[in-house]
Structures are given as C-alpha cells and as structure tokens.
Design a protein around this motif. Sequence first.
Motif, PDB file in Angstrom:
ATOM      1  N   PHE A  27       2.936 -21.834 -84.506  1.00 37.97           N
ATOM      2  CA  PHE A  27       2.464 -22.506 -83.295  1.00 37.97           C
ATOM      3  C   PHE A  27       3.527 -23.456 -82.745  1.00 37.97           C
ATOM      4  O   PHE A  27       4.239 -24.120 -83.507  1.00 37.97           O
ATOM      5  N   PHE A  28       3.607 -23.504 -81.393  1.00 36.76           N
ATOM      6  CA  PHE A  28       4.596 -24.348 -80.730  1.00 36.76           C
ATOM      7  C   PHE A  28       3.936 -25.126 -79.588  1.00 36.76           C
ATOM      8  O   PHE A  28       3.061 -24.602 -78.886  1.00 36.76           O
ATOM      9  N   GLY A  29       4.368 -26.381 -79.420  1.00 41.02           N
ATOM     10  CA  GLY A  29       3.867 -27.214 -78.334  1.00 41.02           C
ATOM     11  C   GLY A  29       4.927 -27.376 -77.253  1.00 41.02           C
ATOM     12  O   GLY A  29       6.041 -27.829 -77.540  1.00 41.02           O
ATOM     13  N   VAL A  30       4.602 -26.984 -76.015  1.00 38.25           N
ATOM     14  CA  VAL A  30       5.537 -27.090 -74.900  1.00 38.25           C
ATOM     15  C   VAL A  30       5.010 -28.175 -73.951  1.00 38.25           C
ATOM     16  O   VAL A  30       3.933 -28.030 -73.373  1.00 38.25           O
ATOM     17  N   THR A  31       5.756 -29.258 -73.801  1.00 41.68           N
ATOM     18  CA  THR A  31       5.337 -30.376 -72.946  1.00 41.68           C
ATOM     19  C   THR A  31       6.081 -30.296 -71.616  1.00 41.68           C
ATOM     20  O   THR A  31       7.316 -30.197 -71.592  1.00 41.68           O
ATOM     21  N   ILE A  32       5.301 -30.339 -70.510  1.00 44.26           N
ATOM     22  CA  ILE A  32       5.914 -30.253 -69.171  1.00 44.26           C
ATOM     23  C   ILE A  32       5.456 -31.430 -68.311  1.00 44.26           C
ATOM     24  O   ILE A  32       4.366 -31.972 -68.491  1.00 44.26           O
ATOM     25  N   ASN A  33       6.320 -31.824 -67.355  1.00 44.94           N
ATOM     26  CA  ASN A  33       5.975 -32.903 -66.431  1.00 44.94           C
ATOM     27  C   ASN A  33       5.431 -32.326 -65.129  1.00 44.94           C
ATOM     28  O   ASN A  33       5.317 -31.099 -64.975  1.00 44.94           O
ATOM     29  N   GLU A  34       5.142 -33.180 -64.169  1.00 45.98           N
ATOM     30  CA  GLU A  34       4.548 -32.748 -62.908  1.00 45.98           C
ATOM     31  C   GLU A  34       5.465 -31.785 -62.142  1.00 45.98           C
ATOM     32  O   GLU A  34       5.015 -30.767 -61.609  1.00 45.98           O
ATOM     33  N   GLN A  35       6.769 -32.115 -62.091  1.00 48.29           N
ATOM     34  CA  GLN A  35       7.700 -31.261 -61.358  1.00 48.29           C
ATOM     35  C   GLN A  35       7.813 -29.873 -61.994  1.00 48.29           C
ATOM     36  O   GLN A  35       7.845 -28.854 -61.291  1.00 48.29           O
ATOM     37  N   GLN A  36       7.863 -29.847 -63.312  1.00 47.03           N
ATOM     38  CA  GLN A  36       7.961 -28.564 -64.017  1.00 47.03           C
ATOM     39  C   GLN A  36       6.683 -27.749 -63.858  1.00 47.03           C
ATOM     40  O   GLN A  36       6.717 -26.523 -63.700  1.00 47.03           O
ATOM     41  N   ALA A  37       5.553 -28.444 -63.869  1.00 48.52           N
ATOM     42  CA  ALA A  37       4.278 -27.749 -63.701  1.00 48.52           C
ATOM     43  C   ALA A  37       4.186 -27.126 -62.311  1.00 48.52           C
ATOM     44  O   ALA A  37       3.700 -26.001 -62.140  1.00 48.52           O
ATOM     45  N   GLU A  38       4.682 -27.848 -61.300  1.00 46.10           N
ATOM     46  CA  GLU A  38       4.638 -27.341 -59.932  1.00 46.10           C
ATOM     47  C   GLU A  38       5.588 -26.158 -59.744  1.00 46.10           C
ATOM     48  O   GLU A  38       5.276 -25.190 -59.046  1.00 46.10           O
ATOM     49  N   ALA A  39       6.753 -26.236 -60.371  1.00 51.75           N
ATOM     50  CA  ALA A  39       7.732 -25.148 -60.255  1.00 51.75           C
ATOM     51  C   ALA A  39       7.314 -23.935 -61.079  1.00 51.75           C
ATOM     52  O   ALA A  39       7.611 -22.793 -60.730  1.00 51.75           O
ATOM     53  N   GLY A  40       6.600 -24.193 -62.173  1.00 47.11           N
ATOM     54  CA  GLY A  40       6.185 -23.107 -63.066  1.00 47.11           C
ATOM     55  C   GLY A  40       7.073 -23.021 -64.293  1.00 47.11           C
ATOM     56  O   GLY A  40       8.209 -23.504 -64.287  1.00 47.11           O
ATOM     57  N   ILE A  41       6.543 -22.422 -65.365  1.00 51.01           N
ATOM     58  CA  ILE A  41       7.333 -22.274 -66.589  1.00 51.01           C
ATOM     59  C   ILE A  41       7.253 -20.834 -67.094  1.00 51.01           C
ATOM     60  O   ILE A  41       6.327 -20.084 -66.764  1.00 51.01           O
ATOM     61  N   VAL A  42       8.275 -20.497 -67.878  1.00 54.27           N
ATOM     62  CA  VAL A  42       8.359 -19.165 -68.482  1.00 54.27           C
ATOM     63  C   VAL A  42       8.523 -19.331 -69.986  1.00 54.27           C
ATOM     64  O   VAL A  42       9.373 -20.108 -70.440  1.00 54.27           O
ATOM     65  N   ILE A  43       7.687 -18.605 -70.744  1.00 48.38           N
ATOM     66  CA  ILE A  43       7.798 -18.581 -72.199  1.00 48.38           C
ATOM     67  C   ILE A  43       8.117 -17.145 -72.597  1.00 48.38           C
ATOM     68  O   ILE A  43       7.390 -16.219 -72.238  1.00 48.38           O
ATOM     69  N   ARG A  44       9.201 -16.960 -73.343  1.00 48.15           N
ATOM     70  CA  ARG A  44       9.551 -15.595 -73.741  1.00 48.15           C
ATOM     71  C   ARG A  44       9.980 -15.555 -75.200  1.00 48.15           C
ATOM     72  O   ARG A  44      10.527 -16.528 -75.734  1.00 48.15           O
ATOM     73  N   VAL A  45       9.719 -14.409 -75.812  1.00 48.93           N
ATOM     74  CA  VAL A  45      10.046 -14.202 -77.221  1.00 48.93           C
ATOM     75  C   VAL A  45      10.800 -12.881 -77.338  1.00 48.93           C
ATOM     76  O   VAL A  45      10.408 -11.881 -76.740  1.00 48.93           O
ATOM     77  N   VAL A  46      11.881 -12.886 -78.128  1.00 51.27           N
ATOM     78  CA  VAL A  46      12.688 -11.682 -78.331  1.00 51.27           C
ATOM     79  C   VAL A  46      12.922 -11.477 -79.820  1.00 51.27           C
ATOM     80  O   VAL A  46      13.111 -12.441 -80.565  1.00 51.27           O
ATOM     81  N   SER A  47      12.877 -10.215 -80.243  1.00 51.71           N
ATOM     82  CA  SER A  47      13.181  -9.867 -81.630  1.00 51.71           C
ATOM     83  C   SER A  47      14.282  -8.814 -81.632  1.00 51.71           C
ATOM     84  O   SER A  47      14.058  -7.673 -81.230  1.00 51.71           O
ATOM     85  N   THR A  48      15.493  -9.203 -82.058  1.00 49.63           N
ATOM     86  CA  THR A  48      16.609  -8.257 -82.100  1.00 49.63           C
ATOM     87  C   THR A  48      16.429  -7.235 -83.214  1.00 49.63           C
ATOM     88  O   THR A  48      17.093  -6.188 -83.210  1.00 49.63           O
ATOM     89  N   SER A  49      15.543  -7.514 -84.159  1.00 51.93           N
ATOM     90  CA  SER A  49      15.261  -6.553 -85.241  1.00 51.93           C
ATOM     91  C   SER A  49      14.117  -5.622 -84.857  1.00 51.93           C
ATOM     92  O   SER A  49      13.631  -4.858 -85.693  1.00 51.93           O
ATOM     93  N   GLN A  50      13.671  -5.707 -83.593  1.00 53.62           N
ATOM     94  CA  GLN A  50      12.611  -4.854 -83.052  1.00 53.62           C
ATOM     95  C   GLN A  50      11.286  -5.015 -83.810  1.00 53.62           C
ATOM     96  O   GLN A  50      10.542  -4.058 -84.011  1.00 53.62           O
TER      97      GLN A  50
ATOM     98  N   GLU B   8      11.614 -19.055 -76.516  1.00 54.91           N
ATOM     99  CA  GLU B   8      12.331 -19.925 -75.586  1.00 54.91           C
ATOM    100  C   GLU B   8      11.400 -20.368 -74.465  1.00 54.91           C
ATOM    101  O   GLU B   8      10.578 -19.582 -73.987  1.00 54.91           O
ATOM    102  N   ALA B   9      11.501 -21.631 -74.049  1.00 56.05           N
ATOM    103  CA  ALA B   9      10.711 -22.178 -72.940  1.00 56.05           C
ATOM    104  C   ALA B   9      11.648 -22.564 -71.811  1.00 56.05           C
ATOM    105  O   ALA B   9      12.639 -23.279 -72.023  1.00 56.05           O
TER     106      ALA B   9
END
Length: 413
Positions: free
Chosen positions: A156-179, A279-280
């Motif tokens: 589990f991970f906690g991502v904290t965002i401010n008002e400007q970031q919330a308005e612009a939007g956020i992207v959360i992505r996960v990659v596995s190079t070992s497939q 990554e956030a």
Amino acid sequence: MGSKIEGSSALVARRDPYEVLCVSRDSSDQEIKTAYRKLALKYHPDKNANNPEASENFKEVAYSYSIVSDPEKRRQYDSAGFEALDAEGMDMEIDLSNLGTVNTMFAALFSKLGVPIKTTISANVLEEAMNGTVTIRPLPIGTSVSGKVEKQCAHFFGVTINEQQAEAGIVIRVVSTSQSKFKLLYFEQDPHGGYGLALQEDSEKAGKATSAGMYFLHFQVYRLDSTLNALAMAKDPEAAFFKRLEGLQPCEISELKAGTHIFAVYGDNFFKTATYTIEALCAKSYEDTTEKLKDIESQILRKRSELRQFETEYRKALARFQEVTNRYSQEKQSVDELLKERDNIQSSFTNAKIASNSGTASNLSNGSNGGSSSNRIPGDESPGDDGTADGKDKYGKKRWFNLNLKGSDKKLG
C-alpha cells in the motif's frame, strides 16, 4: 440463495439484484458499492473454503453488482428486467483463481493461452484494508518506488496532493520489466477508518514489460475493459467488432481532491512474486496529451453510438443476404431440374426416331437382298445375266431418272 451460476452462463431462478444486495431501487451508487463490499467480503471463497453455498452466494452477489453498478445495464434491468439483459447477451466472468487449487491451475493455463480471466482480490487483503491495519508507504508526487510483492498480497502507498495538483490531475502507473502479473488498486477512505476498494486495473503486456495505470483528470475519464462480453464474442465472432467499444466504461472516480489517497500493488501471479516499480506524476506536464485523450474518447463514444445503430442495420442486411442466398440455391436447383427433365424428354424423341430409321433401313436392305419385286422402285429394272432387261438391250431405253426433263428432241430407243 436459491440461484446458481454455471461458468459464465445466466442465472437459473435469478433473484432481483437489488434484493440480493439488500438495497432499494433508488439507492445511490455509493450505497450499492458499500453493500456489495460487505457481502462480497462475507461470502468470499477464501473465507468459506468448505462452504459451497457461500461460493454460490458470492457469485450471485457479484452478478447482481455487475448489473446495478453499470448505468446502462441498470437502466435496461429497471425497464424490462432480465429479458433486456439476456437480449444483449450479457455474460459474466467467474473468478477461477479463488475456487480451489485445481481451478487455480486451470486459470494459470488459460492466462498463458491468452484467455481473459477475471480474478478478484484476496479476502485477507480486503479485510485488512477495511480494518485499517495495512502498512502504508509514502509515495510523493514525482517519485517512484520499486519492490517485490508476494502472490495474493499487496503493498500500500499513500499519495498526497495539493489543490493545484488535484486540479491539474494525477497519474499513477506501475511497470514490471520482468512481465509480472499484478493489479493496481485504489482505495477510498471508509467512514469507520478503514479503506474500501474503489478501482482496480489489471496489468497488460506492453512490449517487453507489463504495466497498469490510473489517471484522475478534471473531466470524465474512461477505462477499456477488454474482457467485457468475451464469452459472447466467442460465440459470435462478429460481435467481437460490434461489442469492442462497449468495453469503454466511465470510471466511477474521475478526479481526486486535495489530501492523501491510497493505492496498492497486488501480486496477481499464480505461483510467484511480482516485481514492480510504481510512480506518481502530476498531469500538469501532460496538458497536450490530456486534451488529445479527451478528444479521442469523445470520438470513440460517438462511434460506439453509431455502431449500435449500424449493428441493427447489419444484422437485418445479413439476414436478408442469407434469405436471398438460400433462394439463389433453390432457384439454381429448380432450373437444373427443369433443364434435366427437358433433356430427358428430347432424348426420348431422338431415341425413337433413330429406332424408326434403323427399321426402315433394315427393310430396304432385306428387300434388295431377298429379290422381292414389291420392294423394288418402279421402272428400276435390274439387268439379267445376259445383259438384257425384259428381253431388251440394256441400252435400248434410258432409266426414268435419266429422262430429259428440258424437252430434249432425243427419243427413247
């Protein structure tokens, strides 16, 4: 509960989905979601390994939620009941990975063959999140974290965002190079202090890696569920085209408010750990991409509406084509039979004429050989052995067919 799901087929003696979930028809999406979470956790196969009835209840709850949680299916059911859904060929994917060791092996095999199989989150993970007993690691915007997660476990991970970031939007992505096979999860804060599962994305192969992502922007976003109606498509290959865009479904959550939000990486491999990097990012740096996404999704939605109408036209035309094709075959067979009958009739005439001519020729032949005078041509006298005919010289007169028809002055001898 008196109902049964076999594979992904429709329910037998199906109960009202609202009754199954213990909610009313005018319940909000959040109320329906909360009711589903509680019942799914209660009847989850992981917690009821030796209780077949609980497994059936779990399937019924999942089936009911798949109806009332989807705006279009809910509208269809409210207006015309199960018949409307059956007409649409609605199917449901059953979680094979949580129904015992044998089925887990089958699920792994099907997954390797490329068959889309829905898997649910382990009951232990959901229960720990609901109780708020999970360990949450910080994931600041603009940073990434790598790790290894055991099968059917979650980090589990906690991502904290401010008002400007919330308005612009956020992207959360996960990659596995070992497939590795994994899920990206998003949890909402529960009023009682825990976290309830709100969204999940399965990893998909992308080049030489597997990846999954979630984006929360300032407008309605959509996700493409490639497994939607997968079994219906298998039964009707043409549906694979017409139903393809039906997998584009609106996300229940399109934007996040300022504050801390909980994400998790769930190990969805069947027999081994999953390695990953999460990554956030702030969507501010993706403004052009965001606008392109908004435009292309609006085009897809219009195209989906057009395809729904076109499918009706296509099915009618296809049925008409089948009708005229069948008639073509029938007409061709009819013409062939008529011509064949005509040939037989003509053949009977021809064969009879040949037989008659053959008989005449035979009689003529027999007459000349038999010496019968009745078969001789008048005036055609045959010369005797002494070179005369009726005692006259053979040159004494001309044969009748040598007569001078032009009035010659020559006289017959």
